[in-house]
Design a protein around this motif. Structure first.
Motif, PDB file in Angstrom:
ATOM      1  N   GLY A   1      -5.752   1.891  -3.429  1.00  0.00           N
ATOM      2  CA  GLY A   1      -5.978   1.560  -2.178  1.00  0.00           C
ATOM      3  C   GLY A   1      -7.045   0.650  -1.758  1.00  0.00           C
ATOM      4  N   PHE A   2      -7.146  -0.384  -2.610  1.00  0.00           N
ATOM      5  CA  PHE A   2      -7.867  -1.547  -2.126  1.00  0.00           C
ATOM      6  C   PHE A   2      -7.040  -2.279  -0.967  1.00  0.00           C
ATOM      7  N   ARG A   3      -8.058  -3.029   0.035  1.00  0.00           N
ATOM      8  CA  ARG A   3      -7.558  -3.542   0.751  1.00  0.00           C
ATOM      9  C   ARG A   3      -7.750  -5.231   0.659  1.00  0.00           C
ATOM     10  N   LEU A   4      -6.784  -6.121   1.123  1.00  0.00           N
ATOM     11  CA  LEU A   4      -7.254  -7.656   1.133  1.00  0.00           C
ATOM     12  C   LEU A   4      -7.910  -8.011   2.042  1.00  0.00           C
ATOM     13  N   SER A   5      -9.167  -8.644   1.569  1.00  0.00           N
ATOM     14  CA  SER A   5     -10.066  -9.325   2.533  1.00  0.00           C
ATOM     15  C   SER A   5      -9.719 -10.662   2.697  1.00  0.00           C
ATOM     16  N   ASP A   6      -9.732 -11.460   1.814  1.00  0.00           N
ATOM     17  CA  ASP A   6      -9.457 -12.911   1.837  1.00  0.00           C
ATOM     18  C   ASP A   6      -8.745 -13.534   0.749  1.00  0.00           C
TER      19      ASP A   6
ATOM     20  N   ARG B   1      -3.059  -7.744  -7.793  1.00  0.00           N
ATOM     21  CA  ARG B   1      -3.434  -7.589  -6.284  1.00  0.00           C
ATOM     22  C   ARG B   1      -2.610  -6.304  -5.761  1.00  0.00           C
ATOM     23  N   ASP B   2      -1.348  -6.382  -5.944  1.00  0.00           N
ATOM     24  CA  ASP B   2      -0.176  -5.453  -5.471  1.00  0.00           C
ATOM     25  C   ASP B   2      -0.614  -4.168  -6.253  1.00  0.00           C
ATOM     26  N   PHE B   3      -0.919  -4.005  -7.321  1.00  0.00           N
ATOM     27  CA  PHE B   3      -1.228  -2.965  -8.076  1.00  0.00           C
ATOM     28  C   PHE B   3      -2.617  -2.192  -7.578  1.00  0.00           C
ATOM     29  N   TYR B   4      -3.623  -2.864  -7.462  1.00  0.00           N
ATOM     30  CA  TYR B   4      -4.698  -2.293  -6.809  1.00  0.00           C
ATOM     31  C   TYR B   4      -4.670  -1.707  -5.708  1.00  0.00           C
ATOM     32  N   ALA B   5      -3.603  -2.433  -4.588  1.00  0.00           N
ATOM     33  CA  ALA B   5      -3.599  -2.024  -3.310  1.00  0.00           C
ATOM     34  C   ALA B   5      -2.853  -0.947  -3.151  1.00  0.00           C
ATOM     35  N   ARG B   6      -1.664  -0.864  -4.113  1.00  0.00           N
ATOM     36  CA  ARG B   6      -0.608   0.284  -4.063  1.00  0.00           C
ATOM     37  C   ARG B   6      -1.223   1.498  -4.668  1.00  0.00           C
TER      38      ARG B   6
ATOM     39  N   THR C   1       0.782  -1.159  -0.102  1.00  0.00           N
ATOM     40  CA  THR C   1       0.190   0.021   0.065  1.00  0.00           C
ATOM     41  C   THR C   1       1.108   1.246   0.112  1.00  0.00           C
ATOM     42  N   SER C   2       0.408   2.401  -0.589  1.00  0.00           N
ATOM     43  CA  SER C   2       1.210   3.653  -0.426  1.00  0.00           C
ATOM     44  C   SER C   2       1.281   4.145   1.067  1.00  0.00           C
ATOM     45  N   SER C   3       2.609   4.784   1.066  1.00  0.00           N
ATOM     46  CA  SER C   3       3.030   5.123   2.480  1.00  0.00           C
ATOM     47  C   SER C   3       1.914   6.031   3.142  1.00  0.00           C
ATOM     48  N   ASP C   4       1.203   6.756   2.337  1.00  0.00           N
ATOM     49  CA  ASP C   4      -0.033   7.912   3.056  1.00  0.00           C
ATOM     50  C   ASP C   4      -1.312   7.313   2.766  1.00  0.00           C
TER      51      ASP C   4
ATOM     52  N   GLN D   1      -3.528 -26.252  -1.795  1.00  0.00           N
ATOM     53  CA  GLN D   1      -2.349 -26.893  -1.611  1.00  0.00           C
ATOM     54  C   GLN D   1      -1.446 -27.192  -2.587  1.00  0.00           C
ATOM     55  N   HIS D   2      -2.288 -27.398  -3.751  1.00  0.00           N
ATOM     56  CA  HIS D   2      -1.502 -28.078  -4.959  1.00  0.00           C
ATOM     57  C   HIS D   2      -1.178 -27.049  -5.916  1.00  0.00           C
ATOM     58  N   MET D   3      -1.901 -25.824  -6.061  1.00  0.00           N
ATOM     59  CA  MET D   3      -1.681 -24.865  -7.129  1.00  0.00           C
ATOM     60  C   MET D   3      -1.499 -23.567  -6.537  1.00  0.00           C
ATOM     61  N   GLY D   4      -1.518 -23.391  -5.154  1.00  0.00           N
ATOM     62  CA  GLY D   4      -1.190 -21.946  -4.601  1.00  0.00           C
ATOM     63  C   GLY D   4      -2.487 -21.084  -4.556  1.00  0.00           C
ATOM     64  N   ASP D   5      -2.084 -19.861  -4.533  1.00  0.00           N
ATOM     65  CA  ASP D   5      -3.249 -18.718  -4.399  1.00  0.00           C
ATOM     66  C   ASP D   5      -4.069 -18.670  -5.499  1.00  0.00           C
ATOM     67  N   LEU D   6      -5.366 -18.886  -5.570  1.00  0.00           N
ATOM     68  CA  LEU D   6      -6.035 -18.911  -6.744  1.00  0.00           C
ATOM     69  C   LEU D   6      -7.112 -17.592  -6.711  1.00  0.00           C
ATOM     70  N   MET D   7      -7.330 -16.767  -5.449  1.00  0.00           N
ATOM     71  CA  MET D   7      -8.194 -15.548  -5.761  1.00  0.00           C
ATOM     72  C   MET D   7      -8.003 -14.648  -4.626  1.00  0.00           C
ATOM     73  N   TYR D   8      -8.097 -13.559  -4.831  1.00  0.00           N
ATOM     74  CA  TYR D   8      -7.784 -12.329  -4.004  1.00  0.00           C
ATOM     75  C   TYR D   8      -9.096 -11.583  -3.793  1.00  0.00           C
ATOM     76  N   PHE D   9      -9.584 -11.495  -2.606  1.00  0.00           N
ATOM     77  CA  PHE D   9     -10.939 -10.717  -2.678  1.00  0.00           C
ATOM     78  C   PHE D   9     -10.504  -9.051  -1.954  1.00  0.00           C
TER      79      PHE D   9
END
Length: 317
Positions: free
Chosen positions: A170-175, A162-167, A4-7, A180-188
């Motif tokens: 200002g979006f925040r990650l909810s969940d 995900r990082d682009f929209y957060a940085r 996220t941005s510093s401010d 276990q086999h494929m890693g991360d699949l969806m960011y809310f």
């Protein structure tokens, strides 16, 4: 970890609409008005705008006639003209390509906004001062959408997006959904206390994953689901209730194969107390707490990959 941005600049207040290009314009218009329960507010020269009766947004879906099917853009609201200007300036400084500079908008409701490309080449619109539409209370057992709930996109680099929209927005990650086999699949991702207005899924290409419409309650959600089924609309998954967001789901295909969802009861979070969770998709409770929907499978997942979006050679109209 998301960046996220510093401010902590958080210009985005809510999701406004998503826009689609389709070859069979008339068939798509009929679906959204007669089957899905939206209200057409304007139609001119191969472009139509659809509102949700319970929402102050001028429109929640725009469709445009084109030889090629694709998602034209996703649009978000900002709190003020000053926030729109500041966001555009920040994106320019960060070398994010702008489609248009901030200025007056000529879409229904007017307003002040601009467009830019996200890292996937998707067009994003941000606007403020759009005139509210005269809307109304949705009555008991009235099975039409209250509002557009959320939009989910497919990306080949979901963590980077995900990082682009957060940085930058200002979006925040909810969940997070993971395997276990494929890693991360969806960011809310959230831009207000609602669990998610936007989400990013891992997909084989850039495309719309699904768009979701909030109903008045479970009764209205089930009645809307039944209406779509009786109209011959293909149900791809549901009805059920997700764990992340705690919302109900019933996924259908529109006439061009875009996935659209009826939902209700999306969780409202206490920002200061919420800690993002990680939910294993191999746990049946993660996908459907009720156990009424078919188990998540490769074939169900593929239903939401959609066709690859054709990246723009020129900005959409």
């Amino acid at each position: 970890m998301t960046s996220t941005s510093s401010d902590a600049f958080q210009p985005i207040t809510h999701l406004r609409h998503f826009d689609l290009a389709v070859p069979d314009f008339d068939q798509q218009r009929t679906f959204y008005s007669e089957v899905w329960g939206l209200t057409e507010i304007a139609n001119d020269s191969g472009i139509a705008f659809f509102a949700a009766e319970g929402s102050p947004e001028q429109y929640v879906v725009r469709i445009r006639k084109d030889q090629r099917k694709r998602m034209d853009l996703v649009a978000f609201g900002a709190a003020s003209v000053a926030d729109v200007d500041e966001l555009a300036a920040r994106l320019g400084t960060a070398d994010v390509p702008l489609v248009s500079e901030p200025g007056a908008m000529d879409t229904p409701g007017g307003g002040y906004g601009f467009r830019f490309f996200d890292p996937d080449g998707r067009v994003v619109e941000v606007s403020a001062d759009v005139e509210n539409r005269v809307h109304r209370k949705i009555e008991e057992r009235e099975a039409v959408p209250v509002r557009l709930s959320h939009c989910v996109v497919n990306s080949t680099d979901p963590a980077g997006l995900r990082d682009f929209y957060a940085r930058h927005l200002g979006f925040r990650l909810s969940d997070t959904l993971f395997s276990q086999h494929m890693g991360d699949l969806m960011y809310f991702m959230r831009c207000n206390p609602l669990h998610h207005s936007f989400a990013i899924a891992r997909g084989p290409h850039v495309s719309l994953h699904h768009a979701s419409f909030e109903m008045r309650g479970v009764e209205e959600y089930m009645r809307g689901t039944g209406r779509a089924l009786r109209a011959g609309t293909r149900l791809t998954w549901g009805p059920g209730r997700h764990l992340a967001g705690d919302n109900t789901f019933a996924y259908f295909h529109d006439p061009h194969g875009n996935t659209v969802e009826y939902t209700t009861e999306l969780a409202v979070l206490e920002e200061d107390l919420w800690h993002p969770g990680r939910h294993d998709v191999d746990d049946p409770q993660t996908q459907d707490q009720w156990g009424t929907a078919d188990p998540m499978s490769e074939s169900v997942a593929k239903e939401q990959f959609n066709d690859p979006d054709v990246l723009f050679e020129a900005p959409p109209v």
